[in-house]
Design a protein around this motif. Structure first.
Motif, PDB file in Angstrom:
ATOM      1  N   GLU A   2      40.061  43.588  33.373  1.00 35.69           N
ATOM      2  CA  GLU A   2      38.991  42.971  33.521  1.00 35.69           C
ATOM      3  C   GLU A   2      37.913  43.021  32.562  1.00 35.69           C
ATOM      4  O   GLU A   2      37.457  44.060  32.151  1.00 35.69           O
ATOM      5  N   ILE A   3      37.373  41.838  32.221  1.00 39.41           N
ATOM      6  CA  ILE A   3      35.995  41.735  31.060  1.00 39.41           C
ATOM      7  C   ILE A   3      35.133  41.080  31.966  1.00 39.41           C
ATOM      8  O   ILE A   3      35.417  39.804  32.481  1.00 39.41           O
ATOM      9  N   LYS A  18      32.558  26.491  40.521  1.00 41.60           N
ATOM     10  CA  LYS A  18      31.412  26.996  41.228  1.00 41.60           C
ATOM     11  C   LYS A  18      31.319  28.743  41.561  1.00 41.60           C
ATOM     12  O   LYS A  18      32.450  29.139  41.541  1.00 41.60           O
ATOM     13  N   PRO A  19      30.200  29.132  41.733  1.00 43.07           N
ATOM     14  CA  PRO A  19      30.245  30.467  42.251  1.00 43.07           C
ATOM     15  C   PRO A  19      31.131  30.723  43.245  1.00 43.07           C
ATOM     16  O   PRO A  19      31.223  29.861  44.336  1.00 43.07           O
ATOM     17  N   GLY A  20      31.942  31.850  43.321  1.00 43.28           N
ATOM     18  CA  GLY A  20      32.909  32.108  44.290  1.00 43.28           C
ATOM     19  C   GLY A  20      34.054  31.364  44.198  1.00 43.28           C
ATOM     20  O   GLY A  20      35.041  31.726  44.932  1.00 43.28           O
ATOM     21  N   ARG A  21      34.369  30.707  43.148  1.00 40.27           N
ATOM     22  CA  ARG A  21      35.656  30.174  42.839  1.00 40.27           C
ATOM     23  C   ARG A  21      36.314  30.747  41.595  1.00 40.27           C
ATOM     24  O   ARG A  21      35.523  31.332  41.071  1.00 40.27           O
ATOM     25  N   ALA A  22      37.577  30.304  41.204  1.00 45.48           N
ATOM     26  CA  ALA A  22      38.238  31.091  40.003  1.00 45.48           C
ATOM     27  C   ALA A  22      39.132  29.753  39.572  1.00 45.48           C
ATOM     28  O   ALA A  22      39.372  28.705  40.148  1.00 45.48           O
ATOM     29  N   ARG A  23      39.427  29.853  38.164  1.00 46.39           N
ATOM     30  CA  ARG A  23      40.170  28.826  37.549  1.00 46.39           C
ATOM     31  C   ARG A  23      41.226  29.508  36.697  1.00 46.39           C
ATOM     32  O   ARG A  23      40.904  30.705  36.225  1.00 46.39           O
ATOM     33  N   TYR A  24      42.384  29.057  36.388  1.00 49.86           N
ATOM     34  CA  TYR A  24      43.486  29.357  35.636  1.00 49.86           C
ATOM     35  C   TYR A  24      43.246  28.982  34.335  1.00 49.86           C
ATOM     36  O   TYR A  24      43.117  27.619  34.238  1.00 49.86           O
ATOM     37  N   LEU A  49      44.759  33.136  31.700  1.00 42.52           N
ATOM     38  CA  LEU A  49      43.559  34.124  32.269  1.00 42.52           C
ATOM     39  C   LEU A  49      43.516  33.401  33.625  1.00 42.52           C
ATOM     40  O   LEU A  49      43.592  32.397  33.760  1.00 42.52           O
ATOM     41  N   ILE A  50      42.712  34.435  34.399  1.00 44.01           N
ATOM     42  CA  ILE A  50      42.042  33.886  35.577  1.00 44.01           C
ATOM     43  C   ILE A  50      40.421  34.360  35.381  1.00 44.01           C
ATOM     44  O   ILE A  50      40.200  35.465  34.956  1.00 44.01           O
ATOM     45  N   VAL A  51      39.502  33.235  35.444  1.00 39.50           N
ATOM     46  CA  VAL A  51      38.287  33.431  35.434  1.00 39.50           C
ATOM     47  C   VAL A  51      37.540  33.464  36.758  1.00 39.50           C
ATOM     48  O   VAL A  51      37.908  32.100  37.400  1.00 39.50           O
ATOM     49  N   TYR A  52      36.932  34.233  37.231  1.00 38.37           N
ATOM     50  CA  TYR A  52      36.171  34.134  38.356  1.00 38.37           C
ATOM     51  C   TYR A  52      34.647  34.144  38.218  1.00 38.37           C
ATOM     52  O   TYR A  52      34.271  34.555  37.336  1.00 38.37           O
ATOM     53  N   ARG A  53      34.270  33.120  38.804  1.00 33.15           N
ATOM     54  CA  ARG A  53      32.665  33.025  38.668  1.00 33.15           C
ATOM     55  C   ARG A  53      32.053  33.816  39.937  1.00 33.15           C
ATOM     56  O   ARG A  53      32.264  33.383  41.016  1.00 33.15           O
ATOM     57  N   LEU A  54      31.424  35.067  39.512  1.00 30.73           N
ATOM     58  CA  LEU A  54      31.003  35.896  40.444  1.00 30.73           C
ATOM     59  C   LEU A  54      29.612  35.660  41.131  1.00 30.73           C
ATOM     60  O   LEU A  54      29.259  35.714  42.341  1.00 30.73           O
ATOM     61  N   GLU A 106      25.759  32.937  39.367  1.00 32.10           N
ATOM     62  CA  GLU A 106      25.195  31.816  38.686  1.00 32.10           C
ATOM     63  C   GLU A 106      25.645  32.225  37.301  1.00 32.10           C
ATOM     64  O   GLU A 106      26.099  31.500  36.443  1.00 32.10           O
ATOM     65  N   THR A 107      25.154  33.451  36.813  1.00 36.52           N
ATOM     66  CA  THR A 107      25.443  33.705  35.389  1.00 36.52           C
ATOM     67  C   THR A 107      26.475  34.875  35.136  1.00 36.52           C
ATOM     68  O   THR A 107      26.561  35.670  34.127  1.00 36.52           O
ATOM     69  N   THR A 108      27.260  35.206  36.154  1.00 33.53           N
ATOM     70  CA  THR A 108      28.245  36.516  35.947  1.00 33.53           C
ATOM     71  C   THR A 108      29.484  35.824  36.232  1.00 33.53           C
ATOM     72  O   THR A 108      29.966  35.326  37.386  1.00 33.53           O
ATOM     73  N   TYR A 109      30.621  36.220  35.395  1.00 31.88           N
ATOM     74  CA  TYR A 109      32.029  35.700  35.380  1.00 31.88           C
ATOM     75  C   TYR A 109      32.678  37.267  35.108  1.00 31.88           C
ATOM     76  O   TYR A 109      32.359  37.858  34.191  1.00 31.88           O
ATOM     77  N   MET A 110      34.016  36.770  35.643  1.00 35.48           N
ATOM     78  CA  MET A 110      34.825  37.948  35.347  1.00 35.48           C
ATOM     79  C   MET A 110      36.181  37.375  34.862  1.00 35.48           C
ATOM     80  O   MET A 110      36.831  36.503  35.426  1.00 35.48           O
ATOM     81  N   VAL A 111      36.810  37.841  33.760  1.00 30.57           N
ATOM     82  CA  VAL A 111      37.780  37.405  33.068  1.00 30.57           C
ATOM     83  C   VAL A 111      39.086  38.361  33.411  1.00 30.57           C
ATOM     84  O   VAL A 111      38.669  39.620  32.982  1.00 30.57           O
ATOM     85  N   VAL A 112      40.095  38.038  33.918  1.00 35.12           N
ATOM     86  CA  VAL A 112      41.313  38.879  34.119  1.00 35.12           C
ATOM     87  C   VAL A 112      42.423  38.606  32.967  1.00 35.12           C
ATOM     88  O   VAL A 112      42.965  37.537  33.300  1.00 35.12           O
TER      89      VAL A 112
END
Length: 375
Positions: free
Chosen positions: A61-62, A85-91, A105-110, A112-118
């Motif tokens: 997790e990054i 959108k916030p609350g969504r994820a993308r491959y 990767l899967i990127v989650y937008r947690l 407005e300005t925070t993302y988690m890259v898995v």
């Protein structure tokens, strides 16, 4: 200290619990992980018909935060991350300048300005280093959060019911590739409707200190409907049946997303430059004029199991290579994914086989995936 000293494997927060359950442990990307607890086949079929519980705390997790977090990810990755959108994820994928795939990767937008890259466990450091390097000039911070999370996955048709009994989060409203903060069995969690099995299910990001409590609560809630603990071995056969690529097998730095048949993840229409744009533009044009090898499914007519690296043959010539192979518990036959020449990629193409130690074993070419769940 000798530089050749063996590196101690890393342990997840659930290590002692796995051992108490009698798990067979294995080294995976520097982590000591459960391979299986009992029968791989039973674990696989439990996920297909009931539910399985996985420890995926080895994933990387990054966190990327700051006013220009979206712009940084737009530049660093091939996808249009600003459109999530916030609350969504993308491959998506991160590529080198030459278009080679560094990781999927899967990127989650947690927020407005925070993302988690898995990232995948084997590539987490590579992805972290690339993001830090690519962040130069952006008003954004890249943070290594691998030690901040444990990751549990509950997968299978019974998983929504099991999870509902432990949370008041709106699971019915949680779409595939979306995530929401909630509390599960009293534990704060990011609840994501994602997975790598081809089944409905959830991935739960929690503090490592809470992992054991959550595992136990899920185990207890799932026992009446047949939930079992599952290791990495059945995770591999589940994703293979679902036609999902695995880095190091179907994906590598030697391939662009277009070579892998995943050109759809590259978003040329997004604003601004991104790493690999020029090389990927050429790769896309090349794929149009000279179709690359195509990723197909192969189903054995016999019992011999194909393995990664085995040649795919037709008319006495090598026409491709197996990337992943295993016995399929669902189909009851050995299956494989392979890259084959376009001329031999159509389902039902006659005369295709796999060279298994000098013996040409017949295989049926099929479209992926091998298995698709009934909605």
């Amino acid at each position: 200290m000798s530089s050749n000293a063996p590196v101690e494997p890393r342990h997840t927060a659930l290590d002692a619990l796995h051992r108490s359950l009698g798990a067979t442990m294995t080294d995976f990307a520097g982590w000591d992980m459960p391979l299986r607890y009992g029968s791989e086949r039973d674990e696989h079929l439990a996920v297909r018909t009931k539910a399985g519980l996985f420890d995926l705390s080895h994933m990387g997790e990054i966190t990327v935060t700051g006013p220009q977090a979206a712009s940084l990810l737009g530049f660093a990755l091939v996808g249009n991350i600003g459109g999530v959108k916030p609350g969504r994820a993308r491959y998506t994928m991160i590529c080198r300048a030459d278009g080679g795939i560094l990781d999927d990767l899967i990127v989650y937008r947690l927020a407005e300005t925070t993302y988690m890259v898995v990232a995948n466990a084997s590539n987490a450091q590579t992805v972290l280093d690339a993001l830090v390097e690519r962040a130069a000039g952006f008003d954004a911070e890249v943070r290594d959060d691998r030690d901040a999370y444990a990751l549990l996955a509950i997968q299978g048709p019974e998983s929504p019911g099991i999870l509902k009994s432990l949370t008041d989060a709106d699971l019915d409203g949680l779409k595939y590739y979306a995530g929401l903060p909630g509390t599960v069995a009293g534990v704060p969690a990011l609840i994501a409707r994602t997975g790598y099995t081809g089944e409905d299910g959830f991935e739960l990001f929690v503090a490592p200190a809470d992992a054991e409590k959550l595992w136990q609560a899920l185990t207890d809630a799932g026992a009446p409907v047949g939930l079992v603990p599952c290791g990495l071995s059945c995770r591999d056969t589940l994703r293979l049946e679902a036609g999902m690529p695995l880095y190091g097998h179907e994906l590598s730095t030697a391939l662009t997303p277009f070579d892998a048949g995943l050109g759809r993840v590259v978003k040329f229409e997004k604003e601004g430059d991104f790493v690999g744009r020029e090389a990927l533009t050429e790769a896309a044009a090349r794929a149009e004029s000279q179709p690359p090898r195509v990723l197909v499914g192969l189903i054995a007519e016999g019992r011999r199991v194909p393995r990664a690296g085995y040649p795919v043959v037709a008319d006495g010539k090598v026409v491709g290579e197996v990337t992943s192979g295993a016995p399929s518990p669902t189909l009851g036959k050995p299956i494989a994914m392979a890259y084959v020449d376009a001329a031999h990629s159509a389902p039902g193409t006659p005369g295709v086989g796999v060279d298994i130690r000098g013996s040409h074993e017949p295989y049926e070419v099929v479209a992926l995936p091998f298995y698709k769940r009934q909605k």
